[in-house]
Scaffold this active site. Structure first.
Site, PDB file in Angstrom:
ATOM      1  N   GLU A   1     -36.867 -15.734  22.893  1.00  0.00           N
ATOM      2  CA  GLU A   1     -35.350 -16.151  22.697  1.00  0.00           C
ATOM      3  C   GLU A   1     -35.971 -17.078  23.374  1.00  0.00           C
ATOM      4  O   GLU A   1     -35.761 -16.897  24.980  1.00  0.00           O
ATOM      5  CB  GLU A   1     -34.499 -15.467  23.515  1.00  0.00           C
ATOM      6  CG  GLU A   1     -33.149 -15.830  24.140  1.00  0.00           C
ATOM      7  CD  GLU A   1     -32.179 -14.744  24.153  1.00  0.00           C
ATOM      8  OE1 GLU A   1     -31.259 -15.165  24.956  1.00  0.00           O
ATOM      9  OE2 GLU A   1     -31.990 -13.650  24.165  1.00  0.00           O
TER      10      GLU A   1
ATOM     11  N   ASP B   1     -44.813  -0.200  28.571  1.00  0.00           N
ATOM     12  CA  ASP B   1     -44.419   0.280  27.554  1.00  0.00           C
ATOM     13  C   ASP B   1     -42.561  -0.008  27.459  1.00  0.00           C
ATOM     14  O   ASP B   1     -41.993   0.340  28.631  1.00  0.00           O
ATOM     15  CB  ASP B   1     -43.814   1.990  27.754  1.00  0.00           C
ATOM     16  CG  ASP B   1     -42.927   2.419  26.447  1.00  0.00           C
ATOM     17  OD1 ASP B   1     -42.344   2.057  25.423  1.00  0.00           O
ATOM     18  OD2 ASP B   1     -43.356   3.439  25.901  1.00  0.00           O
TER      19      ASP B   1
END
Length: 425
Positions: A80, A280
């Site tokens: 982004e 994670d």
């Protein structure tokens, strides 16, 4: 003497050379930042199943971060536009007052054991209470290396879940200090090994034995102060910017519909660093949003206010279960280089940097929303992606993006129209 060019003004090669020199990267470590020299197909094949390739995302370096008095280069992996630039600029504003102060709790993770079919729950609870020391001692034997490093089991909590769709049952929480690991493997191994003994003690049946991603015993905290005079820009007075940021935060604090997008802005910064270090991000996301709803109502993870001098102050607290040993973090060459770039020696230091980036990115979004609107800066960067998608050549990308922004028409159909005119000349 001409001014030294800013980092974003350097060529790709110059940026990489500057970062490599600053962080003392070896040629191999610097090459790991190159998309073609990072994770190999062979390495990928050992990480997951059915591998047919690798997938690359941009890796940028957030500048200006000072965390607990130490200057830090922060690698961010994200697709982004405006996130890296926004975090870097907010870090620069906070740097005027010393940067970010951050801390991390002990790296304690929770493993859950679900105990079903217990004939007498109060009696079973008493039995488990009486055997806590035995169960903790048994858990300590499971990972002697972790215990040698100062980690291991810390506590055993017994909970009774009432009014569930299947009736009442018992849940045991094994609290384990996992040191510099994320801890999922250590926790899951420990609760699976303890399950037979729990069944033998209670006569019940253990079903789930699994880590919880609501790591609310492993929180990371960050705070910063932005001097009032740093907030003014263009036609926006400093007081207006400050008060607008606080009002925008108050919206998120009061309304879950706004809070979801507000916290997503925080996670733009958090996830980008988590991804860069091959941690994670799904676990971090799950823990963050669960923590935001811990009161029974989903709300903002951050807090913004003004101090007695009128300066803007912000803080962020959230679960941060990240590691620097084991798993993909040690396997992925780019992740290893990312850790070296930040100079982190412990998982706690990594958590402190990540939560600081989350707070900076939150400030960037609130400042934009409360003043010029989120689209102005974002769309100017997004225009480059639109230009590429429309088929612009390398030498056409920048001028096409500039024209799209000037026309306030950052759309692929308009980009295609402009290119058709240019390519006919």
């Amino acid at each position: 003497m001409p001014a030294k060019p800013k980092f974003y003004e350097l060529s790709l090669e110059q940026r990489l050379a500057e970062i490599a020199a600053s962080a003392g990267l070896t040629p191999e470590e610097a090459a790991a930042l190159d998309g073609g020299q990072g994770l190999s197909l062979v390495q990928a094949d050992h990480m997951i199943e059915n591998v047919v390739g690798t997938y690359s995302l941009p890796l940028g370096i957030a500048q200006n971060f000072v965390v607990n008095g130490r200057e830090v280069l922060v690698p961010m992996v994200i697709e982004e536009p405006s996130v890296v630039a926004g975090a870097s600029f907010m870090a620069k504003l906070a740097k005027a007052a010393g940067g970010f102060t951050a801390s991390a709790d002990a790296p304690e993770m929770i493993g859950q054991i679900q105990l079903l079919d217990v004939k007498d729950i109060p009696v079973a609870v008493k039995i488990l209470e009486a055997h806590k020391a035995e169960l903790l001692a048994e858990a300590a034997k499971i990972d002697p290396v972790l215990s040698k490093l100062g980690g291991g089991p810390r506590e055993l909590q017994i909970r009774v879940i009432s009014d569930s769709p299947i009736g009442d049952f018992i849940v045991l929480h094994l609290i384990d200090d996992v040191r510099d690991a994320m801890g999922a493997n250590a926790i899951n191994t420990a609760v699976e090994k303890l399950a037979p003994r729990v069944e033998a003690l209670t006569g019940g049946r253990v079903l789930l034995r699994i880590l919880s991603n609501l790591a609310d015993r492993r929180l990371a905290h960050a705070s910063c102060t932005v001097p009032l005079e740093q907030l003014a820009f263009d036609d926006f007075p400093a007081e207006q910017v400050r008060d607008g940021i606080i009002a925008a935060w108050a919206f998120a604090a009061a309304d879950p519909y706004r809070a979801a997008t507000h916290n997503k802005g925080i996670m733009n910064g958090v996830d980008a660093v988590v991804l860069a270090t091959a941690n994670d991000w799904r676990a971090i996301e799950a823990g963050a949003h669960a923590y935001a709803a811990r009161s029974g109502r989903y709300t903002s993870l951050s807090t913004w206010s003004k101090n007695e001098r009128g300066d803007l102050t912000g803080s962020l607290e959230m679960p941060m279960a990240v590691g620097i040993v084991g798993g993909a973090t040690k396997v992925h060459p780019t992740a290893r280089t990312a850790l070296k770039l930040m100079g982190v020696r412990t998982a706690a230091e990594l958590a402190e940097i990540i939560v600081s980036v989350g707070l900076a990115q939150n400030l960037a979004a609130l400042r934009a929303l409360a003043t010029e609107g989120i689209q102005r800066g974002h769309m100017s960067l997004h225009a480059r992606q639109v230009a590429i998608a429309a088929g612009a050549r390398d030498d056409q990308i920048s001028p096409l993006a500039e024209q799209l922004v000037q026309e306030q028409a950052v759309r692929i159909d308009r980009a295609v129209e402009i290119l058709q005119v240019w390519n006919k000349k």
